[in-house]
Design a protein around this motif. Structure first.
Motif, mmCIF file in Angstrom:
data_model
loop_
_atom_site.group_PDB
_atom_site.id
_atom_site.type_symbol
_atom_site.label_atom_id
_atom_site.label_comp_id
_atom_site.label_asym_id
_atom_site.label_seq_id
_atom_site.Cartn_x
_atom_site.Cartn_y
_atom_site.Cartn_z
ATOM 1 N N UNK A 379 0.819 -1.211 0.000
ATOM 2 C CA UNK A 379 0.000 0.000 0.000
ATOM 3 C C UNK A 379 0.856 1.266 0.000
ATOM 4 N N UNK A 380 1.959 1.223 0.736
ATOM 5 C CA UNK A 380 2.849 2.382 0.748
ATOM 6 C C UNK A 380 3.474 2.601 -0.628
ATOM 7 N N UNK A 381 3.875 1.481 -1.269
ATOM 8 C CA UNK A 381 4.459 1.590 -2.606
ATOM 9 C C UNK A 381 3.436 2.091 -3.614
ATOM 10 N N UNK A 382 2.197 1.599 -3.491
ATOM 11 C CA UNK A 382 1.132 2.043 -4.394
ATOM 12 C C UNK A 382 0.830 3.522 -4.164
ATOM 13 N N UNK A 383 0.844 3.933 -2.873
ATOM 14 C CA UNK A 383 0.564 5.342 -2.574
ATOM 15 C C UNK A 383 1.594 6.258 -3.224
ATOM 16 N N UNK A 427 3.913 -4.318 -9.702
ATOM 17 C CA UNK A 427 3.152 -4.024 -8.496
ATOM 18 C C UNK A 427 1.676 -3.850 -8.823
ATOM 19 N N UNK A 428 1.382 -3.082 -9.865
ATOM 20 C CA UNK A 428 -0.003 -2.868 -10.254
ATOM 21 C C UNK A 428 -0.638 -4.177 -10.735
ATOM 22 N N UNK A 429 0.091 -4.954 -11.486
ATOM 23 C CA UNK A 429 -0.440 -6.226 -11.960
ATOM 24 C C UNK A 429 -0.733 -7.166 -10.792
ATOM 25 N N UNK A 430 0.207 -7.222 -9.833
ATOM 26 C CA UNK A 430 0.004 -8.071 -8.661
ATOM 27 C C UNK A 430 -1.174 -7.590 -7.835
#
Length: 576
Positions: A379-383, A427-430
Motif C-alpha cells: 500500500x505504501x508503494x502504491x501510494x 506491483x499494479x499487476x500483482x
C-alpha cells in the motif's frame, strides 16, 4: 383420470392392447413441468419387460425435462441422464385416434431425432403414457412419472463461459453489422439457448483493436460470454453440436475459425479460445434456469386463481386462502413441484466449497505475519505511485454515449461490458490479481445469496484478464438504469470498485488503493463510459424478470411448502 391407480412400473405388466385402450380413454391433461422419470415399455406383460426397461434406463434414456417458459423439453440421455435432444411441446391431434394429445415434436429442434414424434396423455395424476412415432409408424411406448418431480430439473451450479478470438484484419465493422443482423433476425438465432434450457444469459461483443502501454498492437477480437447451469465444458459441447448454426454465424470472422467445420473441429476451436474467469458473481448460487421459469409460472398461475375466485376467497381469512391455494397447486401436474422445497446444491459441491474456504482461511492465518507486512508495504508503494499516476479527465464522446444508451435502461437484464488497460509495472499487476482473487473468494463464500455487498440488482458479473494480464474486461447483467446501477456501487461499495478498477490506466485518483477514486462520482462515471462497449447480440432466458422478481417468486414457492398461520399467510399473500 382414466386409471387413477396407474404407475409407470405397473404399465410393464399390462398387455399392449390394454395400454392402447388406456391411452384412448385418457385426456391429454396439463402439459407437465420439470423433471419426469422415464420408463421404456418394451414387450409389456412379458417376462423380459422389467429387465428391458431397467437396462434401457441404465444405458440409454432416463426421462424428460419440460420447460414451461419456452414450451420445450430435453431428454435425459445416457447413463448420466445428460439433458439433450430437444423437442417442441404443444397440444395437437393424435396420430393414434385423432383426439387431443400432448405432442413432443423433434422435427424442428433436433437433427438426430427429426423423424421422431412423441404423444403423451395423463393417465393418472402426474403419470403420462406415451407413444413414439418414427415418421408415421408407431414403434414404442413409454411412461413419464412426475409424482416426485420438483420442477427444477437437475440441481445446477452456475458457470461463466467466455470465448475470445481475434478477428481477421479489417473485419471489425463487418462483424458488428453481422451481430446486429443476428439480433434482429426472425426467428432469432439465439433461440438455440431456449432449446438448451440451461443458459441464463449470453452476449457477444467486439473489443476494438488498440495498443498496450508499451505500444504493442492488440488486434480487435470477438468475445462470447454466457452464464450457464452446469459445467462450462458441457456448454462448449452444446455450442459445438446443437448450437452449430449459432457458433458458425458468430465466429465466422475470427482468425482460424474452420470453414464448414465438423462438430469435433468446432469444439476443439472453442476450447482453444476459452478464457479463464478471474472472478465470478452469481446472484443466487444453485438457482437454475428451469427453477426460475417454473417459479415465474407458479406466480402467474396463483394470480390467475385469485382473479378467478376473488369473490369467493375475498371473505376468507388469510390462512384458509393459503390452504385453498395449496390444494389447487397440488391438483395440477404443472405446478405440484411447488409444494416441495427447491433442490439445494449437490452435497459434494457444497462440501468442496466449504473445504476450499477452510483451506483459504488456514493459509491466511498461517501466513498472516508475512501478509500484514506485504500488504502494508504494498500500500505504501502504491501510494507513492498514486501521487504520480496519470488521471484521464476527458469526457466520453457524446455520439458513443448515444449509441450505448440505445441498448440500456430496460427495467430488466441489461448487459454491461467494459474493458481497460492495467497500469504498468508488476506491483499494479500483482495488486489487480490479488483484488480479483479476493473478490472471487467473497462472491463464492459470502455474497452468494442475492446481494453483492448490498447491491441487489445484479444477476451475474465477471472479471476477466486479457492479453497476459495487460488488460481486463468486466461483464455484468443488471436491472434498471445504468445511472442507478453506478450509483448503487458508488454508495455501497466504492472501496471495492477502487480495489479492482483503480489499477486501470486513467482511473480517478485514489489514496492507498481503496479511498477516494469512485467517490469522485462524475469522474468515475466518465471513466466507465469511456471504457464501455456496445453489446450487439444478447439473450435472456427470462427477459421480463428482475433479480428482485426472481427472489420474490422463490419466496412464494417457499411459502407453499408448509401450512401458514393467519399472520404468515397475510405476508405471503402480499407477495402476489
Amino acid at each position: 383420470m382414466a386409471h387413477a391407480s396407474s404407475t409407470a412400473q405397473e404399465f410393464l405388466r399390462i398387455p399392449d392392447s390394454e395400454l392402447d385402450d388406456l391411452f384412448r380413454r385418457s385426456p391429454a391433461g396439463r402439459i407437465p413441468v420439470g423433471d419426469g422419470e422415464g420408463t421404456f415399455i418394451i414387450a409389456p406383460a412379458s417376462p423380459v419387460a422389467a429387465a428391458a426397461a431397467s437396462l434401457a434406463r441404465r444405458v440409454a434414456w432416463q426421462g424428460k425435462i419440460f420447460d414451461s417458459g419456452t414450451g420445450t423439453l430435453r431428454n435425459k440421455v445416457g447413463p448420466l441422464g445428460t439433458p439433450a435432444i430437444a423437442a417442441k411441446v404443444y397440444y395437437g391431434p393424435s396420430r393414434f385416434d385423432a383426439n387431443e394429445a400432448i405432442i413432443l415434436d423433434y422435427s424442428g429442434t433436433s437433427r438426430v431425432a427429426r423423424w421422431i414424434r412423441d404423444e403423451i396423455r395423463e393417465v393418472a395424476p402426474g403419470v403420462f403414457l406415451g407413444m413414439v412415432y418414427w415418421s408415421n409408424h408407431r414403434i414404442l411406448k413409454f411412461a413419464l412419472d412426475f409424482t416426485h418431480a420438483k420442477g427444477d430439473g437437475p440441481t445446477p451450479y452456475q458457470s461463466a463461459v467466455t470465448v475470445r478470438a481475434p478477428l481477421r484484419p479489417g473485419t471489425s465493422a463487418e462483424a458488428l453489422q453481422e451481430l446486429a443482423r443476428l439480433q434482429s433476425a426472425a426467428p432469432p438465432i439465439t433461440g438455440i439457448f431456449d432449446a438448451l434450457q440451461n443458459v441464463h444469459f449470453a452476449r457477444v461483443l467486439v473489443i476494438p483493436d488498440g495498443e498496450d502501454l508499451s505500444g504493442r498492437p492488440i488486434p480487435a477480437s470477438l468475445v462470447y460470454a454466457a452464464d450457464v447451469d452446469g459445467p462450462a465444458r458441457r456448454h462448449l459441447h452444446d455450442l459445438g453440436t446443437a448450437g452449430a448454426e449459432f457458433t458458425d454465424s458468430v465466429f465466422r470472422h475470427c482468425e482460424g475459425f474452420p470453414q464448414a467445420p465438423a462438430a469435433g473441429a468446432r469444439l476443439a476451436w472453442l476450447r482453444r479460445h476459452q478464457v479463464r474467469t478471474g472472478a465470478y458473481y452469481v446472484n443466487t448460487v444453485g438457482r437454475g434456469v428451469q427453477q426460475v421459469r417454473g417459479e415465474a409460472h407458479l406466480h402467474e398461475a396463483l394470480e390467475d386463481i385469485l382473479d378467478q375466485r376473488r369473490n369467493e376467497l375475498g371473505v376468507l381469512p388469510p390462512a384458509q386462502i393459503h390452504r385453498i391455494l395449496r390444494d389447487e397447486i397440488r391438483s395440477r401436474t404443472d405446478l405440484a413441484f411447488a409444494l416441495s422445497r427447491a433442490r439445494s446444491l449437490p452435497l459434494l459441491r457444497r462440501y468442496s466449497e466449504k473445504a476450499r474456504l477452510a483451506a483459504v482461511l488456514l493459509l491466511l492465518i498461517a501466513f498472516s505475519p508475512v501478509l500484514v507486512i506485504a500488504v502494508v508495504g504494498g500500500l505504501l508503494a502504491i501510494r507513492w505511485r498514486e501521487i504520480r499516476d496519470w488521471v484521464a479527465t476527458e469526457r466520453p464522446d457524446p455520439a458513443a454515449v448515444r449509441i450505448l444508451r440505445a441498448q440500456e435502461d430496460s427495467p430488466t437484464a441489461n448487459p454491461f461490458a467494459a474493458f481497460g488497460v492495467i497500469k504498468a509495472g508488476r506491483l499494479r499487476q500483482a495488486s489487480t490479481i490479488v483484488a480479483v482473487w479476493s473478490l472471487d473468494a467473497a462472491a463464492r463464500h459470502v455474497f452468494n445469496r442475492g446481494s453483492l455487498a448490498g447491491v441487489t440488482s445484479i444477476h451475474f458479473a465477471r472479471w476477466v484478464f486479457l492479453d497476459e494480464h495487460r488488460r481486463m474486461a468486466f461483464l455484468s447483467i443488471y436491472d434498471g438504469s445504468l445511472e442507478s446501477y453506478m450509483d448503487d456501487f458508488i454508495d455501497k461499495v466504492a472501496w471495492g470498485l477502487n480495489a479492482v478498477f483503480s489499477n486501470g490506466q486513467g482511473y480517478p485518483r485514489t489514496r492507498f488503493l481503496l479511498l477516494d477514486g469512485a467517490r469522485n462520482e462524475q469522474a468515475f462515471k466518465n471513466y466507465l463510459r469511456r471504457h464501455q462497449l456496445t453489446v450487439p447480440l444478447r439473450y435472456s432466458a427470462y427477459p421480463q424478470l428482475t433479480a428482485v422478481n426472481i427472489e420474490n417468486n422463490a419466496r412464494i414457492r417457499q411459502g407453499l411448502t408448509r401450512e401458514l398461520d393467519d399472520k404468515e399467510a397475510q405476508l405471503w399473500l402480499a407477495r402476489l
